[in-house]
Scaffold this motif. Structure first.
Motif, PDB file in Angstrom:
ATOM      1  N   THR A   1     -21.413  -4.481  -1.836  1.00 20.87           N
ATOM      2  CA  THR A   1     -20.550  -3.668  -0.977  1.00 20.87           C
ATOM      3  C   THR A   1     -21.336  -2.909   0.086  1.00 20.87           C
ATOM      4  N   GLY A   2     -22.624  -2.809  -0.054  1.00 16.52           N
ATOM      5  CA  GLY A   2     -23.450  -2.110   0.916  1.00 16.52           C
ATOM      6  C   GLY A   2     -24.911  -2.243   0.546  1.00 16.52           C
ATOM      7  N   LEU A   3     -25.785  -1.938   1.512  1.00 20.50           N
ATOM      8  CA  LEU A   3     -27.231  -2.026   1.310  1.00 20.50           C
ATOM      9  C   LEU A   3     -27.902  -0.763   1.836  1.00 20.50           C
ATOM     10  N   VAL A   4     -28.841  -0.240   1.059  1.00 17.52           N
ATOM     11  CA  VAL A   4     -29.740   0.817   1.528  1.00 17.52           C
ATOM     12  C   VAL A   4     -31.151   0.244   1.446  1.00 17.52           C
ATOM     13  N   LEU A   5     -31.800   0.109   2.592  1.00 20.66           N
ATOM     14  CA  LEU A   5     -33.077  -0.592   2.687  1.00 20.66           C
ATOM     15  C   LEU A   5     -34.135   0.382   3.202  1.00 20.66           C
ATOM     16  N   THR A   6     -35.107   0.700   2.368  1.00 23.50           N
ATOM     17  CA  THR A   6     -36.132   1.686   2.708  1.00 23.50           C
ATOM     18  C   THR A   6     -37.498   1.015   2.747  1.00 23.50           C
ATOM     19  N   ALA A   7     -38.252   1.277   3.838  1.00 26.64           N
ATOM     20  CA  ALA A   7     -39.539   0.609   4.040  1.00 26.64           C
ATOM     21  C   ALA A   7     -39.342  -0.898   3.940  1.00 26.64           C
ATOM     22  N   GLY A   8     -38.394  -1.392   4.727  1.00 25.94           N
ATOM     23  CA  GLY A   8     -37.930  -2.758   4.555  1.00 25.94           C
ATOM     24  C   GLY A   8     -38.580  -3.777   5.470  1.00 25.94           C
TER      25      GLY A   8
END
Length: 289
Positions: free
Chosen positions: A124-131
């Motif tokens: 349903t969604g993505l949180v991408l950190t240091a991607g």
């Protein structure tokens, strides 16, 4: 891939179970599901520890440890991204969570992206950190160095690379020689057995072909002081995703410290609140087949 039959899903999960040992999974909280994908040489506590309690106050957190991290045994051979993704997804589905938002950090961003491409009806969604979608020359060099040194048993050298990569220039300049050695020792103590396997996977992944087809909201968080995954990798990633918002963590290192993690959490909270109502809820209805 937009449709999956029950038979195909069963085949995937069976294949994942055969290729990867049973994963150690961190579960806590209640509410909409957040599937956590950690970084290479990391873990759920190492990557998300500062915010687990906060996020678990109104979400169910499912945090599988990759082979060789947490309590998960190492895999018998090289990790394959799709097989890892199938096992990570199974950690949520087998616990009754048919749909979820994926929070990925570093290598975990690639896991998150392939999850969205491979299981679009679940994410349903993505949180991408240091991607990143593919390792840039610096990340490829560092990952190759860690892989070679780790296979040679040079774990002190691996810990030094990891420490240097994770800290900011200002942090390093303020440390005494003794304090720096203590930081290296602590890093070495925290390296999971599967570190080499994880970094070997970092060198090989490439999900650039998936990006244009990922149609869920994404938040791309860029620690601007990152010296392992360069900020431009995240910026290119955000530009290639059809529905991505980019936020910067000014001066943030590859591993976010407590204060930078609070800034990150504010952005993530705002993003989660903006997702469609009910997104990520534990299964009440089966996904479209």
């Amino acid at each position: 891939m937009s449709e999956f039959s029950f038979w195909n899903m069963t085949e995937k999960h069976t294949a994942a179970a055969a290729a990867i040992p049973s994963l150690d999974v961190h579960v806590r909280g209640s509410g909409p599901a957040l599937l956590l994908a950690h970084g290479a040489g990391g873990g759920i506590e190492a990557n998300f520890g500062h915010v687990l309690e906060d996020l678990a106050s109104d979400h169910t957190l499912i945090g599988p440890h990759y082979p060789g991290a947490g309590g998960s045994p190492r895999a018998a051979g090289p990790l394959a991204l799709d097989t890892l993704v199938d096992a990570v997804v199974d950690a949520a589905v087998s616990r009754g969570h048919e749909r979820f938002t994926v929070l990925g950090e570093s290598l975990g961003t690639v896991v998150a992206l392939r999850t969205a491409a491979r299981y679009p009806e679940r994410v349903t969604g993505l949180v991408l950190t240091a991607g990143f979608a593919v390792a840039d020359p610096l990340l490829e060099f560092a990952s190759g160095l860690v892989t070679r040194l780790g296979r040679a048993g040079e774990w002190d050298a691996v810990a030094r690379i990891a420490t240097q990569s994770a800290l900011l220039d200002g942090d390093i300049s303020e440390l005494t020689a003794e304090a720096l050695e203590e930081a290296v020792a602590a890093t070495r103590e925290g390296l999971p057995p599967g570190t080499v396997d994880h970094f070997d996977l970092v060198r090989r992944v490439d999900v650039r072909g998936d990006l244009a087809g990922i149609r869920v909201p994404a938040l791309v968080a860029v620690p601007t002081g990152d010296r392992l995954v360069l900020p431009d990798s995240s910026r290119r990633l955000a530009a290639a995703l059809p529905d991505a918002a980019l936020v910067e963590i000014p001066g943030g290192a590859h591993v976010l410290g407590e204060q930078d993690r609070k800034v990150w959490l504010g952005h993530v909270r705002e993003f989660l609140a903006g997702l469609p109502e009910g997104a990520g809820q534990a299964a009440q209805q089966p996904p479209q087949l």
